[in-house]
Design an enzyme around this catalytic site. Sequence first.
Site, mmCIF file in Angstrom:
data_model
loop_
_atom_site.group_PDB
_atom_site.id
_atom_site.type_symbol
_atom_site.label_atom_id
_atom_site.label_comp_id
_atom_site.label_asym_id
_atom_site.label_seq_id
_atom_site.Cartn_x
_atom_site.Cartn_y
_atom_site.Cartn_z
ATOM 1 N N TYR A 142 -38.437 -31.644 -18.685
ATOM 2 C CA TYR A 142 -38.314 -32.941 -19.351
ATOM 3 C C TYR A 142 -39.683 -33.521 -19.698
ATOM 4 O O TYR A 142 -39.806 -34.319 -20.617
ATOM 5 C CB TYR A 142 -37.581 -33.942 -18.451
ATOM 6 C CG TYR A 142 -36.082 -33.935 -18.608
ATOM 7 C CD1 TYR A 142 -35.346 -32.776 -18.390
ATOM 8 C CD2 TYR A 142 -35.397 -35.099 -18.960
ATOM 9 C CE1 TYR A 142 -33.975 -32.778 -18.509
ATOM 10 C CE2 TYR A 142 -34.023 -35.115 -19.085
ATOM 11 C CZ TYR A 142 -33.316 -33.944 -18.865
ATOM 12 O OH TYR A 142 -31.947 -33.959 -18.990
ATOM 13 N N LYS A 191 -33.217 -20.840 -10.286
ATOM 14 C CA LYS A 191 -33.000 -19.621 -11.069
ATOM 15 C C LYS A 191 -34.164 -18.686 -10.729
ATOM 16 O O LYS A 191 -34.940 -18.258 -11.587
ATOM 17 C CB LYS A 191 -32.954 -19.972 -12.567
ATOM 18 C CG LYS A 191 -32.536 -18.833 -13.480
ATOM 19 C CD LYS A 191 -31.069 -18.455 -13.361
ATOM 20 C CE LYS A 191 -30.767 -17.220 -14.198
ATOM 21 N NZ LYS A 191 -29.395 -16.700 -13.980
ATOM 22 N N ASP A 223 -26.382 -20.464 -12.099
ATOM 23 C CA ASP A 223 -25.140 -20.025 -12.762
ATOM 24 C C ASP A 223 -24.005 -19.924 -11.739
ATOM 25 O O ASP A 223 -22.874 -20.351 -11.981
ATOM 26 C CB ASP A 223 -25.333 -18.702 -13.525
ATOM 27 C CG ASP A 223 -26.121 -17.657 -12.749
ATOM 28 O OD1 ASP A 223 -26.605 -17.961 -11.636
ATOM 29 O OD2 ASP A 223 -26.239 -16.523 -13.247
ATOM 30 N N ASP A 247 -29.446 -32.440 -14.227
ATOM 31 C CA ASP A 247 -28.783 -33.151 -15.327
ATOM 32 C C ASP A 247 -27.432 -32.504 -15.618
ATOM 33 O O ASP A 247 -26.401 -33.175 -15.708
ATOM 34 C CB ASP A 247 -29.679 -33.106 -16.575
ATOM 35 C CG ASP A 247 -29.020 -33.779 -17.769
ATOM 36 O OD1 ASP A 247 -28.460 -34.869 -17.594
ATOM 37 O OD2 ASP A 247 -29.050 -33.187 -18.874
ATOM 38 N N ASP A 251 -23.316 -33.824 -14.217
ATOM 39 C CA ASP A 251 -22.186 -34.146 -15.103
ATOM 40 C C ASP A 251 -20.958 -33.332 -14.700
ATOM 41 O O ASP A 251 -19.840 -33.840 -14.670
ATOM 42 C CB ASP A 251 -22.527 -33.831 -16.577
ATOM 43 C CG ASP A 251 -23.000 -35.059 -17.335
ATOM 44 O OD1 ASP A 251 -23.641 -35.923 -16.701
ATOM 45 O OD2 ASP A 251 -22.735 -35.159 -18.551
HETATM 46 C C1 IPM Z 1 -28.857 -38.603 -17.560
HETATM 47 C C2 IPM Z 1 -28.924 -38.553 -19.059
HETATM 48 C C3 IPM Z 1 -30.385 -38.572 -19.453
HETATM 49 C C4 IPM Z 1 -31.051 -37.361 -18.852
HETATM 50 C C5 IPM Z 1 -30.617 -38.648 -20.979
HETATM 51 C C6 IPM Z 1 -29.900 -39.827 -21.586
HETATM 52 C C7 IPM Z 1 -32.076 -38.662 -21.311
HETATM 53 O O1 IPM Z 1 -28.251 -37.438 -19.541
HETATM 54 O O2 IPM Z 1 -29.361 -39.593 -16.985
HETATM 55 O O3 IPM Z 1 -28.316 -37.673 -16.971
HETATM 56 O O4 IPM Z 1 -30.960 -36.261 -19.408
HETATM 57 O O5 IPM Z 1 -31.676 -37.511 -17.805
HETATM 58 MG MG MG Z 2 -27.212 -36.357 -18.065
#
Ligand code: IPM
Ligand code: MG
Length: 355
Positions: A142, A191, A223, A247, A251
């Site tokens: 990042y 990884k 993975d 990240d 999710d």
């Molecule tokens: C998160 C989001 C952010 C990230 C984006 C919006 C930059 O997806 O907080 O997970 O990738 O960190």
């Molecule tokens: Mg995110």
Amino acid sequence: MHCKIALVRGDGIGPEVVSAAVEVLEKTARVFGHAFEFLEAPAGGAAIDAFGEPLPEESVRVCKESGSVLLGAVGGPKWDSLPGHLRPERALLGLRKELKLYANLRPAKLYPALASHSPLRPDIARAGIDMVIVRELTGGIYYGQRGRRSSDLGNEAFDTEAYSEAEIERIGICAFELAMKRRKSLVSVDKANVLETSRLWREVMHRLSESYPEVEYRDMLVDNAAMQLVRRPAQFDVIVTSNMFGDILSDEASALTGSIGLLPSSSVGDGAFGLYEPIHGSAPDIAGQGIANPIGTILSAAMMLRYSFSLNLEAQRIEDAVGEALRHGLRTADIAGHRTAVSTEKMTQKILEFV
Ligand code: IPM
Ligand code: MG
């Protein structure tokens, strides 16, 4: 107690859910005799519209002068065509870096009452989901060098993943400490069969694990981790991983609970200061309709009281109030199933009653 709280309301449903959380905080302050002072720190798309930049210096200053930050969500299709350095997401990345918030804690917990919303097979969901992903937040790909250049094959783009031992060590310590307070199990995701950063990551984690003999420690390739999360999520307590893997996996983990609208998160550094935000995004498709689920942000506010201000009773009161509202059957559209959905306002009012 007097607490200064910066508000980054943000975009989409951000302003709606932050307002709901502020109402809950104000009621909590009245009940317990505290004074919470709220300071506006515009950032994201809203700041692009108002000031022409995603993260005005003044907003950073306001955050730094506060004891904590409560953030809604940033981003939306309106700003999608802007160049990278002017996108709303820059605000988040900038805040994390400027405020030195290197550890992102993302709990994913299945509420038994909402188990039917999980996309997992019932027997897998019923085994329980209760984990925290500790994501490194101010390093890795990042923040590495990126750009465009020409190569033999023409135009080319690159992003760089780099991690120092010090960066890995501090996130590792954070994860081991958290594991000690929970079920004493830690999985480090990398990884290492391909990436050099992952090999260094593993070395540092192994060294740390010797200082935490009580924590049952395992390495897992990313993975495989993505697969294990859907096959047997009950095996996970604390997961520690790099910025980008975190990240993606966070999710996935939150979606397994079927109630991403309920989950809070915190980003912290070395002191008590922290940034708290719901796991969900700005949901532009439902913005302005008054139907967003405010619970993720309300629980983020509770997390903030607990970790940044040591107001444990107050945090517990808010969490209990949320539990009561859910027990009384109130559901916003995202978790309604075949029940009648209530508005953001109605849900918030009910939670306020229980506070
Ligand atoms: C998160 C989001 C952010 C990230 C984006 C919006 C930059 O997806 O907080 O997970 O990738 O960190
Ligand atoms: Mg995110």
